[in-house]
Design an enzyme around this catalytic site. Structure first.
Site, PDB file in Angstrom:
ATOM      1  N   ARG A 217     -17.120  -2.968 -13.401  1.00 44.93           N
ATOM      2  CA  ARG A 217     -15.965  -3.876 -13.291  1.00 44.93           C
ATOM      3  C   ARG A 217     -15.244  -3.650 -11.954  1.00 44.93           C
ATOM      4  NH1 ARG A 217     -10.184  -3.057 -12.479  1.00 44.93           N
ATOM      5  NH2 ARG A 217      -9.109  -4.790 -13.443  1.00 44.93           N
ATOM      6  N   VAL A 218     -14.896  -4.728 -11.298  1.00 44.12           N
ATOM      7  CA  VAL A 218     -14.124  -4.629 -10.058  1.00 44.12           C
ATOM      8  C   VAL A 218     -12.835  -5.427 -10.240  1.00 44.12           C
ATOM      9  CG1 VAL A 218     -14.076  -5.198  -7.594  1.00 44.12           C
ATOM     10  CG2 VAL A 218     -16.194  -4.362  -8.637  1.00 44.12           C
ATOM     11  N   GLY A 219     -11.718  -4.847  -9.845  1.00 47.18           N
ATOM     12  CA  GLY A 219     -10.428  -5.531  -9.983  1.00 47.18           C
ATOM     13  C   GLY A 219     -10.038  -6.269  -8.715  1.00 47.18           C
ATOM     14  N   ASP A 220      -8.757  -6.510  -8.596  1.00 49.14           N
ATOM     15  CA  ASP A 220      -8.241  -7.300  -7.476  1.00 49.14           C
ATOM     16  C   ASP A 220      -8.089  -6.501  -6.180  1.00 49.14           C
ATOM     17  OD1 ASP A 220      -6.228  -5.880  -8.983  1.00 49.14           O
ATOM     18  OD2 ASP A 220      -4.761  -6.750  -7.622  1.00 49.14           O
TER      19      ASP A 220
ATOM     20  N   GLY B  59      -1.471  -4.095 -10.862  1.00 51.59           N
ATOM     21  CA  GLY B  59      -1.245  -4.694 -12.179  1.00 51.59           C
ATOM     22  C   GLY B  59      -2.552  -5.181 -12.776  1.00 51.59           C
TER      23      GLY B  59
ATOM     24  N   THR C 191      -2.580   2.116  -9.285  1.00 45.88           N
ATOM     25  CA  THR C 191      -3.199   1.708  -8.022  1.00 45.88           C
ATOM     26  C   THR C 191      -2.260   2.243  -6.974  1.00 45.88           C
ATOM     27  OG1 THR C 191      -4.365  -0.302  -8.703  1.00 45.88           O
ATOM     28  CG2 THR C 191      -3.472  -0.345  -6.509  1.00 45.88           C
TER      29      THR C 191
HETATM   30  N1  ASP Z   1      -4.942  -3.839 -10.131  1.00 49.21           N
HETATM   31  C1  ASP Z   1      -5.708  -2.680 -10.492  1.00 49.21           C
HETATM   32  C2  ASP Z   1      -7.039  -3.120 -10.998  1.00 49.21           C
HETATM   33  O1  ASP Z   1      -7.068  -4.078 -11.739  1.00 49.21           O
HETATM   34  C3  ASP Z   1      -5.059  -1.834 -11.508  1.00 49.21           C
HETATM   35  C4  ASP Z   1      -3.585  -1.624 -11.348  1.00 49.21           C
HETATM   36  O2  ASP Z   1      -3.021  -1.863 -10.320  1.00 49.21           O
HETATM   37  O3  ASP Z   1      -2.938  -1.210 -12.303  1.00 49.21           O
HETATM   38  O4  ASP Z   1      -8.033  -2.501 -10.743  1.00 49.21           O
END
Ligand code: ASP
Length: 308
Positions: free
Chosen positions: A204-207, A228, A176
């Site tokens: 899928r959507v992350g943070d 993360g 990221t």
């Molecule tokens: N946080 C990001 C997500 O879950 C991935 C990452 O930062 O490694 O989409």
């Protein structure tokens, strides 16, 4: 009187392990981080806004194929790329975000267009792309975003899944990019952009694009950009936890971020890190994994880049 500016950037917590990192590769990451810092610093030193600085820095990170955002984004299990991004202005908590998009060369500019040209905060699908087009943003085709390394990481991940040997090596799965800044007026801003996680399901959507989870800014406390295990950051509302510790409990930034990472994130078995800046310009960049591509500069001091 103008306050000293501060800028921090990250290229994700999914770093290559020390064993597989060659000196050339390591130098390439440091050089890329230094270029990005220079781009953001140029905005802040000319009296530009924190929001412009984090936007410019994240565009530069998206343009670097080394990092998982924009060009070089990871692949879904269907072999597509779906990108998420967010920006937030600490003056009034105004924010813009996009999720699951493909096409805009710089997803963070699509997030910025949502902030500036709509009454909404988070947009997806054709509507998000229409906002980006109406704002005159550059679009690119598949071959621009494709990198062989990311595609190989998808194939390797799917093969390991099939063989039952899947591990959670962050270098293969994550990444990221993000930036946080305080400008001469003392305003804070944050921006985050990502391709998400290798072999994620489509949709899928992350943070990262979720305000309060992976991205947050409020002049009363801090600006945060996280990286993360997105699902864990979402469940913890991690960026907002830091703001809450500072604003409601009076906890200083460094302690608030350490507790969020070493207590909250670790308790739920999550790995990752974040960058943050507070209203005094103090910078923190904690993580609980092997490393995080990162860099920072405080006006008048020398820039720093680091990986492990
Ligand atoms: N946080 C990001 C997500 O879950 C991935 C990452 O930062 O490694 O989409």
């Amino acid at each position: 009187m103008a306050q000293r500016f501060s800028l921090a950037i990250h290229g994700g917590a999914g770093v290559m392990s020390r064993d597989s990192m060659t000196p050339d590769c390591e130098a390439g990451y440091h050089a890329a981080l230094a270029r990005v810092l220079q781009a953001g610093q140029a905005v802040l030193s000319q009296d530009g806004s924190a929001l412009d600085a984090v936007t410019v820095a994240v565009c530069a990170l998206e343009d670097e194929p080394l990092f998982n955002a924009g060009r070089g984004a990871v692949f879904t299990r269907d072999g597509t790329q779906e990108m998420d991004a967010a920006v937030m202005d600490g003056r009034d908590r105004s924010a813009g975000a996009v999720a699951g998009i493909f096409g805009p060369k710089n997803p963070v500019l699509a997030a910025r267009a949502v902030l500036e040209h709509t009454n909404h905060v988070l947009m997806i699908g054709d509507g998000a792309l229409a906002v980006a087009r109406a704002a005159g943003l550059e679009f690119r085709a598949e071959d621009y975003f494709f990198t062989q390394e990311r595609y190989d990481a998808l194939l390797e991940t799917l093969k390991m899944e099939q063989e039952g040997t899947l591990d959670d090596d962050p270098a293969r799965r994550h990444g990221t990019v993000g930036a946080v800044a305080r400008d001469h007026r003392g305003t804070l801003a944050a921006a985050t952009s990502t391709g998400g996680m290798t072999a994620k399901q489509s949709g899928r959507v992350g943070d990262s694009p979720v305000i309060g989870a992976g991205t947050f800014a409020d002049n009363a406390s801090c600006a945060v950009s996280a990286t993360g295990d997105g699902e864990v950051f979402l469940r913890l509302c991690l960026a907002h936890e830091i703001d809450a510790r500072m604003r409601l409990a009076g906890t200083p930034l460094k302690r608030a971020v350490e507790d969020a990472i070493t207590i909250d994130l670790t308790a739920l078995g999550g790995s990752g890190g974040l960058i943050a800046v507070d209203r005094d310009g103090v910078i923190a960049a904690p993580f609980n994994c092997e490393g995080m591509y990162r860099g920072w500069i405080v006006e008048g001091d020398s820039p720093v880049t680091a990986i492990y």
